[in-house]
Design an enzyme around this catalytic site. Sequence first.
Site, PDB file in Angstrom:
ATOM      1  N   SER A  67       0.862  -1.185   0.000  1.00  0.00           N
ATOM      2  CA  SER A  67       0.000   0.000   0.000  1.00  0.00           C
ATOM      3  C   SER A  67       0.894   1.229   0.000  1.00  0.00           C
ATOM      4  O   SER A  67       0.998   1.961   0.971  1.00  0.00           O
ATOM      5  CB  SER A  67      -0.906  -0.012   1.233  1.00  0.00           C
ATOM      6  OG  SER A  67      -0.146  -0.005   2.421  1.00  0.00           O
ATOM      7  N   HIS A 181      -3.390  -6.031   2.319  1.00  0.00           N
ATOM      8  CA  HIS A 181      -2.508  -7.092   2.819  1.00  0.00           C
ATOM      9  C   HIS A 181      -3.220  -8.433   2.985  1.00  0.00           C
ATOM     10  O   HIS A 181      -2.622  -9.392   3.467  1.00  0.00           O
ATOM     11  CB  HIS A 181      -1.904  -6.695   4.175  1.00  0.00           C
ATOM     12  CG  HIS A 181      -0.987  -5.516   4.076  1.00  0.00           C
ATOM     13  ND1 HIS A 181      -0.493  -4.865   5.183  1.00  0.00           N
ATOM     14  CD2 HIS A 181      -0.468  -4.875   2.997  1.00  0.00           C
ATOM     15  CE1 HIS A 181       0.290  -3.868   4.795  1.00  0.00           C
ATOM     16  NE2 HIS A 181       0.315  -3.848   3.477  1.00  0.00           N
ATOM     17  N   GLU A 190      -4.773  -2.777   9.148  1.00  0.00           N
ATOM     18  CA  GLU A 190      -4.009  -3.337  10.273  1.00  0.00           C
ATOM     19  C   GLU A 190      -4.703  -3.112  11.607  1.00  0.00           C
ATOM     20  O   GLU A 190      -5.143  -1.996  11.902  1.00  0.00           O
ATOM     21  CB  GLU A 190      -2.614  -2.687  10.323  1.00  0.00           C
ATOM     22  CG  GLU A 190      -1.823  -2.947   9.050  1.00  0.00           C
ATOM     23  CD  GLU A 190      -0.544  -2.118   8.956  1.00  0.00           C
ATOM     24  OE1 GLU A 190      -0.005  -1.709  10.007  1.00  0.00           O
ATOM     25  OE2 GLU A 190      -0.103  -1.882   7.826  1.00  0.00           O
ATOM     26  N   GLU A 231       1.618  -9.532   6.660  1.00  0.00           N
ATOM     27  CA  GLU A 231       2.472  -9.184   7.794  1.00  0.00           C
ATOM     28  C   GLU A 231       2.352 -10.193   8.932  1.00  0.00           C
ATOM     29  O   GLU A 231       2.728  -9.918  10.070  1.00  0.00           O
ATOM     30  CB  GLU A 231       2.154  -7.766   8.266  1.00  0.00           C
ATOM     31  CG  GLU A 231       2.387  -6.762   7.137  1.00  0.00           C
ATOM     32  CD  GLU A 231       2.255  -5.312   7.560  1.00  0.00           C
ATOM     33  OE1 GLU A 231       1.749  -5.059   8.673  1.00  0.00           O
ATOM     34  OE2 GLU A 231       2.655  -4.442   6.779  1.00  0.00           O
ATOM     35  N   ASP A 269      -4.264   0.784  11.610  1.00  0.00           N
ATOM     36  CA  ASP A 269      -3.883   1.497  10.388  1.00  0.00           C
ATOM     37  C   ASP A 269      -4.959   1.203   9.353  1.00  0.00           C
ATOM     38  O   ASP A 269      -4.881   0.207   8.634  1.00  0.00           O
ATOM     39  CB  ASP A 269      -2.514   1.028   9.875  1.00  0.00           C
ATOM     40  CG  ASP A 269      -2.130   1.725   8.565  1.00  0.00           C
ATOM     41  OD1 ASP A 269      -2.880   2.641   8.140  1.00  0.00           O
ATOM     42  OD2 ASP A 269      -1.100   1.361   7.977  1.00  0.00           O
ATOM     43  N   GLU A 311      -3.640   5.375  12.314  1.00  0.00           N
ATOM     44  CA  GLU A 311      -2.721   5.766  11.228  1.00  0.00           C
ATOM     45  C   GLU A 311      -3.495   5.879   9.917  1.00  0.00           C
ATOM     46  O   GLU A 311      -4.350   5.031   9.631  1.00  0.00           O
ATOM     47  CB  GLU A 311      -1.636   4.686  11.126  1.00  0.00           C
ATOM     48  CG  GLU A 311      -0.632   4.885  10.005  1.00  0.00           C
ATOM     49  CD  GLU A 311       0.322   3.689   9.901  1.00  0.00           C
ATOM     50  OE1 GLU A 311       0.663   3.085  10.942  1.00  0.00           O
ATOM     51  OE2 GLU A 311       0.696   3.340   8.772  1.00  0.00           O
ATOM     52  N   ASP A 338       1.159   8.332   7.479  1.00  0.00           N
ATOM     53  CA  ASP A 338       2.081   7.426   6.769  1.00  0.00           C
ATOM     54  C   ASP A 338       2.140   7.851   5.300  1.00  0.00           C
ATOM     55  O   ASP A 338       3.031   8.592   4.893  1.00  0.00           O
ATOM     56  CB  ASP A 338       1.590   5.983   6.942  1.00  0.00           C
ATOM     57  CG  ASP A 338       2.322   4.980   6.073  1.00  0.00           C
ATOM     58  OD1 ASP A 338       3.378   5.322   5.520  1.00  0.00           O
ATOM     59  OD2 ASP A 338       1.845   3.820   5.939  1.00  0.00           O
ATOM     60  N   LYS A 363       9.499   5.247   7.651  1.00  0.00           N
ATOM     61  CA  LYS A 363       9.933   4.079   6.870  1.00  0.00           C
ATOM     62  C   LYS A 363      11.100   4.507   5.990  1.00  0.00           C
ATOM     63  O   LYS A 363      10.902   5.299   5.055  1.00  0.00           O
ATOM     64  CB  LYS A 363       8.798   3.621   5.959  1.00  0.00           C
ATOM     65  CG  LYS A 363       7.546   3.089   6.652  1.00  0.00           C
ATOM     66  CD  LYS A 363       6.415   3.025   5.632  1.00  0.00           C
ATOM     67  CE  LYS A 363       5.253   2.153   6.089  1.00  0.00           C
ATOM     68  NZ  LYS A 363       4.081   2.321   5.181  1.00  0.00           N
ATOM     69  N   HIS A 391       8.201  -1.195   9.643  1.00  0.00           N
ATOM     70  CA  HIS A 391       8.587  -2.143   8.583  1.00  0.00           C
ATOM     71  C   HIS A 391       7.739  -1.859   7.337  1.00  0.00           C
ATOM     72  O   HIS A 391       6.910  -0.956   7.344  1.00  0.00           O
ATOM     73  CB  HIS A 391       8.328  -3.571   9.071  1.00  0.00           C
ATOM     74  CG  HIS A 391       6.862  -3.859   9.263  1.00  0.00           C
ATOM     75  ND1 HIS A 391       6.317  -5.105   9.156  1.00  0.00           N
ATOM     76  CD2 HIS A 391       5.811  -3.025   9.541  1.00  0.00           C
ATOM     77  CE1 HIS A 391       5.016  -5.038   9.352  1.00  0.00           C
ATOM     78  NE2 HIS A 391       4.692  -3.802   9.593  1.00  0.00           N
ATOM     79  N   LYS A 414       6.353  -0.558  14.685  1.00  0.00           N
ATOM     80  CA  LYS A 414       5.475  -1.643  14.243  1.00  0.00           C
ATOM     81  C   LYS A 414       6.257  -2.505  13.267  1.00  0.00           C
ATOM     82  O   LYS A 414       6.934  -1.994  12.372  1.00  0.00           O
ATOM     83  CB  LYS A 414       4.159  -1.125  13.657  1.00  0.00           C
ATOM     84  CG  LYS A 414       4.243  -0.317  12.382  1.00  0.00           C
ATOM     85  CD  LYS A 414       2.831  -0.100  11.785  1.00  0.00           C
ATOM     86  CE  LYS A 414       2.892   0.429  10.371  1.00  0.00           C
ATOM     87  NZ  LYS A 414       1.586   0.463   9.698  1.00  0.00           N
TER      88      LYS A 414
END
Length: 457
Positions: A67, A181, A190, A231, A269, A311, A338, A363, A391, A414
């Site tokens: 993403s 994901h 998430e 993840e 998230d 997030e 993010d 990141k 990550h 995270k």
Amino acid sequence: MVEHGYTGHIDPTHQGHYVSHPETHPIHIDRVDAHQILDSRGYPTVAVTMHLGDGSTVDASAPAGASTGAYEAAELRDDGPSYSGRSVHRAVSSVTDEISPLLAQGHWSSIRQVDDAIRALDGTDNLARLGANATVAVSIAATRAFAHYAELPLHTWIAHVTDSVERMPVPHFNVLNGGAHAANPLEFQEFMVAPVGAATEEAAVEAGAEIYHALAARVKAKFHTAGLGDEGGFAPDIASPEEAMELLITAIQDAGYTPSLDDVAIAIDPAANGFYERDGQYKIAGTLLSRDQLVDYYVRLLDQFPLRSIEDGFAEDDHHGWKLMFDAVGNRTQLVGDDLYVTDMHRIADGAKNRYSNAALIKPNQIGTVTGTLDAIETAKRLGMQSMVSHRSGETLDTFIADLVVGTGVGQIKSGAPARGERIAKYNRLTQIEAGTARIPYGLLPTTARATDAVAP
Ligand code: 2PG
Ligand code: MG
């Protein structure tokens, strides 16, 4: 001793620039080798080995997102038949044919000097020519080289050059996956558990793993599946965020912990780019929501659950939505940008100025260099915002982000579920650091500073 070299300051109107002094231990690079490896999703990524003047080597590899934000530094992929266009031979050549000859020219006195030279060689704003997947791997390897020459652990070297107090972070374990994901209908990407009340990193990791196992039992019993997302979190056929959070509450209790903002809290998230429709409208579980309705929805979740962090609650270009959200709940919860900021100091400064959020996700591959990453963290700190190191959904066994979060002392990370090698490599590195020092404090930074108190430009 390494000099405290990282003494930049930012002018939030973007006119200022960092001043950085050279660190005291220069490094000598002989050459940089590179090759294509696979990431945790089975897609190609770049790995490098840097050969140093003293005969030793340091390695690094690049993570990759699914993403991805529109404003991220650009990965270079081959766009050919191999791996459906995803092979990275061109990025590998960027390292071996261009970056290696550049860096082999002599001594380098700071990571900023290395990164500036690579940026100049690239010549674009977003590293599109050499590829941010090439540059981030080289930059991480070079950072390891500086720590090696200074004879310091990587996290301690980072603390020295950023003038930070080392701190063990609260890990945010992503135990339920949706969005880009996972294959389930859940829009939010998430659902994380954060052991904020743990006394040590080791206790936090134990809590995360125990909750993950309790959740596994619940998910198997209810959905007859133990399928995972990218993840490592479970990805059962859940349609609503409320159902996901109820499941988390149960798993936290099953494992003997208390779901609360003081013991084990929840973080999400939503990654709202994924369910943004158009004209300020978002679609969740089949229903279209206006910006105001989405804010109300988040408020209801905050009222109902021990939710400490949201997030990307709004899409990367929906600044109006971010502002509404910040005005509504910026004083009671962490709002993390993010895709909104993509680890870019200028975008973060802009976010502080316009009051979009009170925290930034960090990141390294979003900005393509370690220097850019440290600038982003420094900018957030100076402007009264929190940071969370992260990550990517496509990971390798590289554990740089564990040292980064300890060395910058930002207090939160995270790295996915407490399962799958590429995720636990980071958590294991954190407990290894703790065991080696046992003096680095654990936990969140005091949340005195919020963007509401940010330095007014
Ligand atoms: C995110 C990340 C990491 P991706 O959105 O925060 O969890 O996902 O790497 O796919 O962008
Ligand atoms: Mg995100």
